[in-house]
Write an enzyme that holds these catalytic residues in place. Structure first.
Site, PDB file in Angstrom:
ATOM      1  N   CYS A   1      94.103  14.072 -30.208  1.00  0.00           N
ATOM      2  CA  CYS A   1      94.371  13.482 -28.784  1.00  0.00           C
ATOM      3  C   CYS A   1      95.339  12.570 -28.872  1.00  0.00           C
ATOM      4  O   CYS A   1      95.502  11.324 -28.624  1.00  0.00           O
ATOM      5  CB  CYS A   1      92.892  12.760 -28.416  1.00  0.00           C
ATOM      6  SG  CYS A   1      92.375  11.537 -29.302  1.00  0.00           S
TER       7      CYS A   1
ATOM      8  N   ASP B   1      79.379  13.830 -39.446  1.00  0.00           N
ATOM      9  CA  ASP B   1      80.107  12.768 -38.924  1.00  0.00           C
ATOM     10  C   ASP B   1      79.649  11.591 -39.958  1.00  0.00           C
ATOM     11  O   ASP B   1      78.375  11.527 -40.382  1.00  0.00           O
ATOM     12  CB  ASP B   1      79.705  12.296 -37.731  1.00  0.00           C
ATOM     13  CG  ASP B   1      80.722  11.253 -36.892  1.00  0.00           C
ATOM     14  OD1 ASP B   1      81.665  11.933 -36.693  1.00  0.00           O
ATOM     15  OD2 ASP B   1      80.662  10.216 -36.956  1.00  0.00           O
TER      16      ASP B   1
END
Length: 479
Positions: A352, A255
């Site tokens: 999403c 990340d």
């Protein structure tokens, strides 16, 4: 006071497209993330209603408040649980409360409604039957589904067995069921709160939406695997992968945000994950040929997206096409990069988002550029499929799957799949036979050899060919 200032700041950043709302809340490091997230989500949901009230009462002019701060204050004053502050903010808002309440009442009378929710646009309203259940994933690194069920039963909850249809997920009070698709998922009524529960604090359960559990479940890496979680924070999918592989193997998690990664490290520690190797690094800059990734066979890619599938984050206005195009380009770059790991077998892609530009369009572009990959058909019993012709993929929604909006695709390296697929194996055999026939037919002198299936004549045919060649060579020397 800090709550409202931070909420206003996040709403303004989200409006300027400086990040997804959930990410901005998560990165704020606010002491009570749950409280902040709820306030931001609800304020955004009622944004148009709040704007009408603020403009009608000329609140900004009379108070010198900025718009986003006024929205969160008006929301909590009129629709929330009351202002949670003192000082100048509270005294200012209490002074104007009668006029604000009167304006809200006038709006309801004018539109002939009685509930605040009925003031929302039709597309923004969620019918009571479509309220999302509370999903709880059992962390099998620390416990079992059976033990969690027994604990909850002793804690006053009523277990109703495994669900067999979507309607079984409509639950009341302290009733719960086992999910009909995912074996480690328990389902509770929408209002159930586990944030202060022992099982949550001890890391025995993970609060994770059902759709968000799909990527790791479908990738299904066996114990001992080497896996990459490309865009890992906040870490729920990472902990799920670790549970599936039983903490055996290596789980590389990347990340770009150091703060998110630090928080993720705490989450994984609480969940009992030990096989992880976290890196504060841009996945696109990871070298696939590095020796440490030589055994990576599985990649989970859940890249940054519009977040349009998240119920409280849904943008009810027309999608910003330029932003979607930018996101889709980034998502495709991530997919293409993932495909370059030399021993890759399976790659899960998820978002999403409800927009095809970030979902089917990205997958179609990837397949066009990477002919060695194919789509795997997922969960035939799943009620919502990818848009045609990519029906192998899954979609999720509040109405059809009782989850947040989601998209999942599983891509398999074609070369790995050939040997395990009978149909493809037969096709290879047919091609090889065709090549043999072509080669044999190219020699006119041998075209009248023995019939197919008789192998005993093969040696005599070879002898004849040798005799002919010897005779031709002898004649050539004589000349």
């Amino acid at each position: 006071m800090a709550l409202y200032v931070k909420a206003a700041e996040i709403l303004e950043k989200a409006e300027r497209k400086q990040g997804a709302l959930k990410t901005l809340v998560y990165d704020s490091k606010f002491q009570n993330i749950k409280q902040l997230f709820a306030l931001v989500c609800e304020t955004q949901k009622f944004s148009s209603v709040l704007l009408d009230i603020i403009e009608s009462t000329k609140l900004l002019k009379q108070t010198k408040l900025k718009l986003h701060l006024a929205k969160v204050l008006v929301y909590d004053l009129l629709m929330g649980q009351g202002l949670k502050c003192g000082g100048s903010f509270k005294s200012t808002m209490m002074k104007h409360r009668p006029r604000l309440q009167a304006e809200l009442a006038r709006m309801k009378v004018k539109r002939k409604v009685s509930r605040n929710e009925d003031l929302l646009p039709v597309e923004a309203q969620m019918p009571p039957g479509e309220q999302l259940p509370r999903y709880v994933r059992v962390n099998t690194l620390k416990t079992t589904v059976e033990d969690v069920v027994d604990y909850l039963k002793r804690d006053g909850y009523t277990y109703q067995g495994q669900a067999s249809r979507l309607d079984d997920l409509t639950l009341k009070e302290k009733n719960f069921v086992k999910d009909l698709h995912l074996p480690e998922l328990l389902v509770f009524s929408p209002k159930t709160d586990f944030h202060d529960h022992f099982l949550y604090k001890a890391g025995h359960i993970i609060l994770q939406d059902k759709a968000s559990c799909l990527p790791a479940h479908l990738l299904n890496p066996p114990p001992g695997s080497h896996i990459i979680d490309a865009c890992a924070a906040p870490g729920n999918k990472t902990s799920h992968l670790a549970a599936i592989m039983k903490n055996k193997g290596r789980l590389f998690a990347f990340d770009l945000d150091a703060k998110r990664l630090a928080t993720m490290s705490t989450l994984l520690l609480r969940a009992g994950v030990t096989c992880q190797q976290l890196a504060n690094q841009d996945f696109l800059k990871v070298n696939p040929d590095s020796p440490q990734y030589k055994d990576v066979e599985y990649v989970l890619l859940d890249p940054s997206c519009s977040g349009s599938g998240m119920v409280c984050l849904q943008d009810r206005t027309a999608a910003d096409q330029s932003r979607l195009a930018s996101l889709a380009a980034f998502q495709l770059r991530c997919l293409n990069h993932a495909a370059t790991f030399p021993r890759l077998k399976r790659l899960v892609y998820s978002t999403c988002s409800i927009h095809s530009q970030e979902n089917e369009d990205v997958i179609a572009a990837f397949l066009q550029q990477n002919s060695t990959f194919r789509l795997v058909r997922l969960l035939p019993q799943w009620p919502e499929r990818g848009l045609e012709p990519l029906s192998q993929c899954l979609r999720a929604s509040t109405s059809k799957t009782r989850t947040h909006g989601f998209f999942v695709a599983l891509l398999e390296k074609h070369s790995e799949a050939l040997s395990s697929t009978p149909q493809l194996t037969n096709q290879i055999r047919a091609v090889e036979e065709a090549k043999t026939v072509t080669l044999e037919a190219s020699d006119p002198e041998d075209s009248q050899t023995s019939p197919p299936g008789k192998t005993e004549d093969a040696p005599s045919s070879k002898k004849k060919r040798r005799k002919r060649k010897k005779k031709q060579k002898t004649e050539g020397n004589e000349h």
